[in-house]
Design a protein around this motif. Structure first.
Motif, short mmCIF file in Angstrom:
data_model
loop_
_atom_site.label_atom_id
_atom_site.label_comp_id
_atom_site.label_asym_id
_atom_site.label_seq_id
_atom_site.Cartn_x
_atom_site.Cartn_y
_atom_site.Cartn_z
N GLY A 34 4.86 -2.90 6.20
CA GLY A 34 3.53 -2.55 5.72
C GLY A 34 3.31 -2.71 4.24
N HIS A 35 4.37 -2.98 3.47
CA HIS A 35 4.23 -2.92 2.01
C HIS A 35 4.87 -4.09 1.25
N THR A 36 5.71 -4.89 1.89
CA THR A 36 6.48 -5.87 1.12
C THR A 36 6.33 -7.30 1.65
N LEU A 37 5.29 -7.58 2.38
CA LEU A 37 5.06 -8.92 2.90
C LEU A 37 4.81 -9.90 1.76
N THR A 38 5.44 -11.06 1.80
CA THR A 38 5.33 -12.05 0.73
C THR A 38 4.53 -13.27 1.19
N ILE A 39 4.09 -14.07 0.23
CA ILE A 39 3.39 -15.31 0.54
C ILE A 39 4.28 -16.23 1.35
N GLY A 241 -5.72 -14.37 5.57
CA GLY A 241 -4.81 -15.41 6.05
C GLY A 241 -5.28 -16.79 5.66
N GLN A 242 -6.57 -17.04 5.80
CA GLN A 242 -7.10 -18.34 5.41
C GLN A 242 -6.97 -18.55 3.91
N ALA A 243 -7.17 -17.48 3.15
CA ALA A 243 -7.07 -17.58 1.69
C ALA A 243 -5.64 -17.89 1.25
N VAL A 244 -4.66 -17.25 1.87
CA VAL A 244 -3.26 -17.52 1.51
C VAL A 244 -2.95 -19.00 1.67
N LEU A 245 -3.36 -19.58 2.79
CA LEU A 245 -3.06 -20.99 3.05
C LEU A 245 -3.87 -21.90 2.12
N ALA A 246 -5.11 -21.51 1.82
CA ALA A 246 -5.95 -22.33 0.93
C ALA A 246 -5.41 -22.32 -0.49
N VAL A 247 -4.98 -21.18 -0.96
CA VAL A 247 -4.42 -21.09 -2.32
C VAL A 247 -3.10 -21.86 -2.38
N GLU A 337 -3.01 -15.25 -6.16
CA GLU A 337 -1.82 -14.82 -5.44
C GLU A 337 -1.57 -13.32 -5.64
N LYS A 338 -1.76 -12.84 -6.86
CA LYS A 338 -1.56 -11.41 -7.12
C LYS A 338 -2.53 -10.56 -6.31
N ALA A 339 -3.79 -10.99 -6.26
CA ALA A 339 -4.79 -10.25 -5.49
C ALA A 339 -4.46 -10.27 -4.01
N LEU A 340 -3.99 -11.42 -3.52
CA LEU A 340 -3.66 -11.54 -2.10
C LEU A 340 -2.45 -10.69 -1.73
N ILE A 341 -1.48 -10.57 -2.62
CA ILE A 341 -0.32 -9.72 -2.34
C ILE A 341 -0.77 -8.26 -2.15
N ILE A 342 -1.70 -7.81 -2.96
CA ILE A 342 -2.24 -6.46 -2.78
C ILE A 342 -2.98 -6.36 -1.45
N GLN A 343 -3.80 -7.36 -1.16
CA GLN A 343 -4.61 -7.36 0.05
C GLN A 343 -3.76 -7.30 1.31
N VAL A 344 -2.72 -8.12 1.40
CA VAL A 344 -1.96 -8.23 2.64
C VAL A 344 -0.98 -7.08 2.83
N ASN A 345 -0.80 -6.26 1.80
CA ASN A 345 0.11 -5.11 1.90
C ASN A 345 -0.63 -3.78 1.77
N SER A 346 -1.93 -3.80 2.03
CA SER A 346 -2.75 -2.60 1.91
C SER A 346 -3.74 -2.54 3.05
N SER A 347 -4.08 -1.34 3.45
CA SER A 347 -5.09 -1.17 4.49
C SER A 347 -6.48 -1.37 3.91
N ARG A 395 -11.51 -14.04 -7.32
CA ARG A 395 -10.42 -14.90 -7.78
C ARG A 395 -10.39 -16.23 -7.04
N ILE A 396 -10.80 -16.22 -5.78
CA ILE A 396 -10.94 -17.48 -5.05
C ILE A 396 -12.01 -18.35 -5.71
#
Length: 557
Positions: A34-39, A241-247, A337-347, A395-396
């Protein structure tokens, strides 16, 4: 050539389908907490290269969150999405009082399940084209990871279904359009619908009914209850998910663009002074410093470090400022990438279930204390605004603007090759044999259109919209539209760089035997295997398409 490209696309698509049709063999594991998922982990799972596991500690959080939800139901707490409806219907009760006492009887649970089922169906309203399989898998992984915080308050069966869908490579068919970006409810609902045995999925290389895929995979449809349905559809995981792949694709392009620019500078017989450590550190913007160093490293061993006849004291601005244009892109990628790391590891749930809470932030406030749940399971359930995707979308959009701005540099650089006064070469880079031809004089036109389209696509969309749901939902992020714009800009950049490469390689050949840097030489030689030197005028459309495919698949060495 068009037919050749289609055949290649079909071939690549077939490989992807085969990948998801085959059983996993010795796949690597991604353990979620829940907290440490990476790109990198998202990319690996999205491609079907890794399976997922759930840490036991995280599963305890899921169980605790669900227990708080059911305790709230037992106590008749007014919880949005649980004991009341959603959206404009939030004042309509879902659970009823029986004999002066609220009991989670089978009748009430059945009513809750019916409400969940109807709600998933009612929100299943989106428009194609369908999202690619890797985007949907990334979305499921991200949502699974955020489930493990316990804050969504779903039952463990929902969590296990997401895990099984990923590991068994069952991918719901998910339309790409239908969201204003404040939780992708009409899009993400299709994932939930597939998990209850409705809608459609891609499984073992073909599209089929979700119920049939579940049966083939040995799974059972889940029966959502409480706020399960809300947690499955009220999420930005699809956009994330789409943003991670697009970035990631924009990042891949930027890394190649640096080498293409290095070769372009060699084709120009350009000046290295604007990229020197001494000149860039005078005004030390971080992205520019990084980009300039990468340009220097790319051109290590090049003839540009030695004196050369005809080299101008100063090049056109589009060349000189490339460190800034590239640096702007690198900065934007890092921020995204920094914003997405927060997004994917937060509710991003509303409401948020906080298990284990025994005292609220303001115990002196009866209003705030009303959110506290005390019973067999203590916790709190708060309304939130965490569905707002603005921190990511902003940021996108910045990345889109940075790429579009860099396309201006590249287009201007490419057009400068027309001018013998700048290059010291022939007009329009014509070969000696091409005395009657037009050479590259006409092919500035597609560059102009691509640049104009990039400018249009880079316009912000996060402020566009109108009030919905009885004037309650009156803000917008348009996250998926912003991400699609980024994807289109990046794709256009490959075409722009393809046209740039045609000019650049031609200029290098016309310049004669000059010493190229190791990286640029590798790029040049690989490109020349795909696009030959232009001796006489020919149809350049083929060269553009081949160059595009070449750059998309090229790996910088």
């Amino acid at each position: 050539m068009r037919g050749k490209s289609l055949v290649r696309m079909f071939f690549l698509s077939s490989i992807v389908v085969m990948l998801f049709a085959l059983p996993s063999m010795a796949a690597s594991k991604v353990v979620l907490n829940g907290h440490t998922l990476t790109i990198d982990e998202i990319l690996s799972v999205s491609r079907g290269e890794a399976e997922v596991e759930i840490s036991p500690e995280a599963m305890k959080q899921v169980e605790a969150g669900f227990a708080v939800v059911m305790e709230a139901a037992l106590q008749g707490k007014p919880v949005y999405g649980l004991t009341t409806g959603v959206g404009w219907n939030k004042d309509k009760p879902v659970f009823e009082e029986k004999g002066g006492k609220k009991v989670l009887s089978e009748e009430l649970l059945a009513r809750s399940r019916e409400f969940n089922l109807l709600s998933l169906r009612a929100h299943g309203g989106a428009i194609g084209p369908d999202l690619p399989i890797d985007v949907v898998r990334a979305a499921m992984l991200i949502r699974l990871n955020t489930f493990l915080t316990g804050i969504p308050g779903v039952q463990p069966a929902v969590v296990n279904q997401y895990k099984d869908f990923l590991n068994k490579k069952i991918t719901p068919v998910v339309p790409s359009r239908g969201s204003v970006g404040e939780a992708d409810i009409t899009i993400a609902s299709h994932i939930g619908l597939a998990m209850i045995g409705e809608w459609q999925v891609n499984y073992r290389g073909k599209r089929m009914a979700a119920a049939d895929a579940l049966k083939e995979a040995g799974l059972s449809p889940i029966k959502p209850v409480g706020k399960d349905f809300l947690s499955m559809l009220s999420t930005n995981a699809v956009a994330a998910g789409q943003a991670v792949l697009a970035v990631e694709e924009a990042k891949n392009y930027a890394n190649k663009a640096i080498v293409v620019f290095g070769l372009t500078l060699e084709g120009l017989n350009g000046n290295m002074a604007p990229f020197l450590k001494a000149t860039t550190e005078i005004r030390p913007f971080p992205g520019m410093l990084k980009a300039s160093k990468m340009i220097r490293d790319t051109l290590e061993g090049s003839y540009l470090w030695q004196p050369a006849e005809g080299r101008p004291l100063q090049d056109p601005l589009s060349f000189r400022t490339m460190g800034y244009a590239l640096g702007n892109v690198l900065d934007a990628i890092e921020e995204a990438e920094k914003a997405l790391i927060i997004q994917v590891n937060s509710s991003d749930d509303n409401p948020a279930v906080i298990p284990g809470v025994t005292e609220v932030e303001r115990p002196d406030s009866k209003y705030v204390s009303n959110y506290l749940i005390q019973g067999e399971q203590n916790g709190a359930i708060y309304p939130t605004a965490n569905f707002d995707m603005l921190p990511v979308v902003a940021r996108i959009e910045r990345l889109s603007q940075a790429l579009a701005r860099m396309s201006q540099n590249i287009v201007m650089q490419t057009i400068r090759f027309e001018n013998p006064n700048i290059t010291g070469l022939s007009r329009f880079l014509a070969s000696e044999e091409n005395t009657l031809g037009h050479a590259f004089g006409a092919i500035q036109k597609p560059l102009g259109e691509l640049y104009a389209e990039n400018r249009q696509l880079a316009m912000p969309v996060s402020m566009d919209g109108f009030a919905l749901a009885g004037n309650i939902e009156d803000t917008f992020a348009n996250s998926m539209l912003a991400i699609r714009n980024l994807e289109k800009i990046t794709d256009n950049m490959y075409y722009i760089s393809s046209i740039q490469m045609l000019h650049t390689a031609q200029a290098v050949d016309l310049r004669g035997k000059v010493q190229l840097a190791k990286k640029t030489k590798a790029l040049y030689e690989a490109y020349r295997k795909v696009v030959p030197f232009v001796s006489l005028d020919r149809i350049y459309t083929v060269d553009f398409a081949n160059g595009y495919e070449f750059l998309k698949s090229y790996t910088v060495k």
